[in-house]
Enzyme design. Structure first.
Site, mmCIF file in Angstrom:
data_model
loop_
_atom_site.group_PDB
_atom_site.id
_atom_site.type_symbol
_atom_site.label_atom_id
_atom_site.label_comp_id
_atom_site.label_asym_id
_atom_site.label_seq_id
_atom_site.Cartn_x
_atom_site.Cartn_y
_atom_site.Cartn_z
ATOM 1 N N ASP A 340 -98.974 66.116 71.215
ATOM 2 C CA ASP A 340 -98.899 67.583 71.040
ATOM 3 C C ASP A 340 -98.539 67.942 69.605
ATOM 4 O O ASP A 340 -97.845 68.918 69.358
ATOM 5 C CB ASP A 340 -97.820 68.170 71.970
ATOM 6 C CG ASP A 340 -97.980 67.694 73.403
ATOM 7 O OD1 ASP A 340 -99.097 67.787 73.913
ATOM 8 O OD2 ASP A 340 -96.996 67.230 73.993
ATOM 9 N N SER A 365 -96.814 71.154 65.128
ATOM 10 C CA SER A 365 -96.262 71.005 66.473
ATOM 11 C C SER A 365 -96.976 72.026 67.338
ATOM 12 O O SER A 365 -96.834 73.222 67.129
ATOM 13 C CB SER A 365 -94.762 71.262 66.455
ATOM 14 O OG SER A 365 -94.254 71.189 67.758
ATOM 15 N N ARG A 366 -97.776 71.516 68.288
ATOM 16 C CA ARG A 366 -98.662 72.435 69.016
ATOM 17 C C ARG A 366 -97.960 73.193 70.141
ATOM 18 O O ARG A 366 -98.456 74.211 70.587
ATOM 19 C CB ARG A 366 -99.872 71.673 69.560
ATOM 20 C CG ARG A 366 -100.842 71.270 68.453
ATOM 21 C CD ARG A 366 -102.146 70.739 69.013
ATOM 22 N NE ARG A 366 -102.123 69.299 69.145
ATOM 23 C CZ ARG A 366 -102.421 68.438 68.169
ATOM 24 N NH1 ARG A 366 -102.735 68.880 66.977
ATOM 25 N NH2 ARG A 366 -102.398 67.147 68.381
ATOM 26 N N VAL A 367 -96.830 72.696 70.618
ATOM 27 C CA VAL A 367 -96.146 73.404 71.709
ATOM 28 C C VAL A 367 -94.675 73.677 71.410
ATOM 29 O O VAL A 367 -94.048 74.486 72.074
ATOM 30 C CB VAL A 367 -96.246 72.623 73.055
ATOM 31 C CG1 VAL A 367 -97.663 72.541 73.542
ATOM 32 C CG2 VAL A 367 -95.623 71.253 72.942
#
Length: 501
Positions: A340, A365-367
């Site tokens: 992620d 940081s995708r989430v």
């Protein structure tokens, strides 16, 4: 000659017939055709299951790895030199399991759960299979709690949420392991179980790491799973799966777990070695075709469970080593696509003294943004743009071109941003201090200070948050609400501290 009492004899025979239990045990037995390099080829085990535990002579165990038409490929868990051609092998009808539970905390173990330290035997009460199915979509909850690392550049720019998988990627000797170790040390007092999986590392390095954790009181909530560089590929392959199984036990108890895989490059190489020895068809860079599945089934086991299942989580920090900064290599791109987000460490930054050497442009940081403290999200919003502007202006300034007042101001703020984001090894900073330091920078409170004074102001902020009355009030508000307090209070607090610098 005494007469035989027929009636008595009949009664005895009847009793024996009644008490007779059928004691026929069917065993599936095979024979070793060849053995070497931690691999055995066994003939005659038609009923063997993939991942089943096999029993060899001299108490050596094996794991079914390949199912062929006439034979099975087995990876040996133990001393392969004790096994020879013609030895008999039995199936056990059991899938390979490792010990789990509180008994492992503070211990250094191998991938079979056997102790490598001087702490004596581990009397685990529970065992779980190494290969377990990852939690399904409906069993997962959203990532909404932050995993604080104590490292400013990560907590501000690439925040990690509990249950996230964040890749740490970079060249050799750029500080990848240090980031992971500091994150583990920063979990002290946060009720988080940590698991450090050392894959293919020197025994002395693992010993030094255990000593370091012990000094920082981090060993008491940490399990170190070590498959040393001298061990067979079998152990290196099993290590991360054993580690995540130990973590899943705690996750299912509703606890938060942090697991570090150091590193998955060596894990992929060990898997390639096993696969080539078992004559599996090689693919790109001689890795087998299912090397993507190898890492995806491992990393998918990191998740945050739904509140109905206790809300436990496993946060994974896999590490990948690149060569000459090439993140487009096979294993690197595979793991980037599974995780992620990634934290990219750059050798050029490292050698120019910017440490941690995190490239803010390539790190994402995708989430984690959803889990970040609201206060940090507000104050850190402009940092990435400031850094990008600074890099651009810096390259212009190198040519000696005249810059206008606005550009000079941005260049100066960029320098201070880089300085603020620098951090020494094991120098961890709590979130309130990070937030106020970044606030002071972004609101222009540091514009009239020089570089030395900027570092001094940060130190004053850290002390004042725990000592003066306004500082304690701001600290309490930040910790309880995760939001910024009144702007006037913040400005008064920082202005007061600037007089001390």
């Amino acid at each position: 000659m005494s007469k035989i009492k027929v009636q008595e004899m009949t009664e005895i025979i009847k009793k024996q017939i009644q008490s007779y239990e059928q004691d026929v045990k069917l065993e599936n037995i095979g024979k070793v055709l060849s053995v070497g390099d931690g691999i055995a080829i066994v003939y005659g085990l038609q009923q063997a299951m993939l991942g089943e535990l096999l029993e060899f002579p001299k108490d050596v165990k094996g794991l079914v790895f390949n199912l062929e038409e006439h034979h099975v490929g087995v990876i040996l868990l133990g001393r392969s030199e004790l096994i020879k051609e013609g030895d008999l092998v039995k199936t056990t009808k059991r899938i390979f399991e490792v010990p789990v539970g509180e008994e492992l905390l503070g211990r250094v173990v191998n991938p079979l759960g056997e102790p490598l330290d001087a702490g004596g035997a581990i009397n685990a009460k529970k065992y779980l299979p190494v290969e377990r199915r990852a939690q399904g979509v409906m069993q997962r909850g959203s990532i909404n709690a932050s995993m604080e690392t104590g490292i400013k550049v990560i907590d501000a720019l690439v925040p990690i949420g509990r249950g996230q998988r964040e890749l740490i990627i970079g060249d050799r000797q750029t500080g990848k392991t240090t980031l992971a170790i500091d994150t583990i040390i920063n979990q002290k007092g946060k009720d988080t179980i940590c698991i450090y999986v050392a894959i293919g590392q020197k025994e002395s390095s693992v010993s030094a790491l255990a000593e370091l954790f012990s000094q920082h009181q981090a060993l008491e909530y940490t399990i170190i799973v070590s498959a040393g560089a001298s061990k067979e590929g079998t152990m290196l392959y099993l290590a991360p799966f054993a580690g995540v199984t130990m973590g899943e036990y705690f996750m299912e108890q509703g606890k938060d777990v942090l697991i570090v895989y150091d590193d998955l490059s060596k894990h992929a190489v060990a898997y390639r070695e096993l696969s080539l020895l078992l004559r599996r068809p090689p693919g790109r860079e001689a890795y087998p075709g299912d090397v993507f599945y190898l890492h995806s089934r491992l990393l998918e086991r990191s998740a945050r469970l739904s509140d109905k299942l206790g809300g436990g989580s496993i946060t994974a920090l896999p590490i990948i080593e690149t060569k000459a900064g090439d993140i487009s290599a096979y294993i690197s791109t595979n793991v980037i696509s599974i995780t992620d987000g990634q934290i990219f460490l750059e050798a050029e930054l490292f050698y120019s003294g910017i440490r941690p050497a995190i490239n803010a442009g390539l790190s994402v940081s995708r989430v984690g943004g959803a889990a970040q403290w609201k206060a940090m999200k507000k104050v850190a919003g402009t940092i990435r743009i400031n850094l990008a502007n600074y890099r651009e202006l810096e390259s212009f300034a190198q040519f000696g071109s005249d810059l206008d007042a606005s550009a000079k101001k941005r260049l100066e703020r960029g320098r201070k941003t880089v300085e603020i984001l620098k951090q020494d090894v094991h120098e961890l900073i709590d979130m309130p201090t990070q937030i106020l330091t970044v606030y002071a920078l972004s609101e222009g409170h540091m514009d009239d200070l020089n570089i030395e004074q900027v570092k001094q102001l940060e130190s004053e902020i850290n002390q004042a948050l725990h000592m003066n009355n306004l500082g304690k009030k701001i600290h309490k508000h930040l910790v309880e609400t995760k939001n910024l307090p009144d702007k006037k209070d913040l400005d008064d607090f920082i202005t007061g501290l600037k007089r001390l610098v």
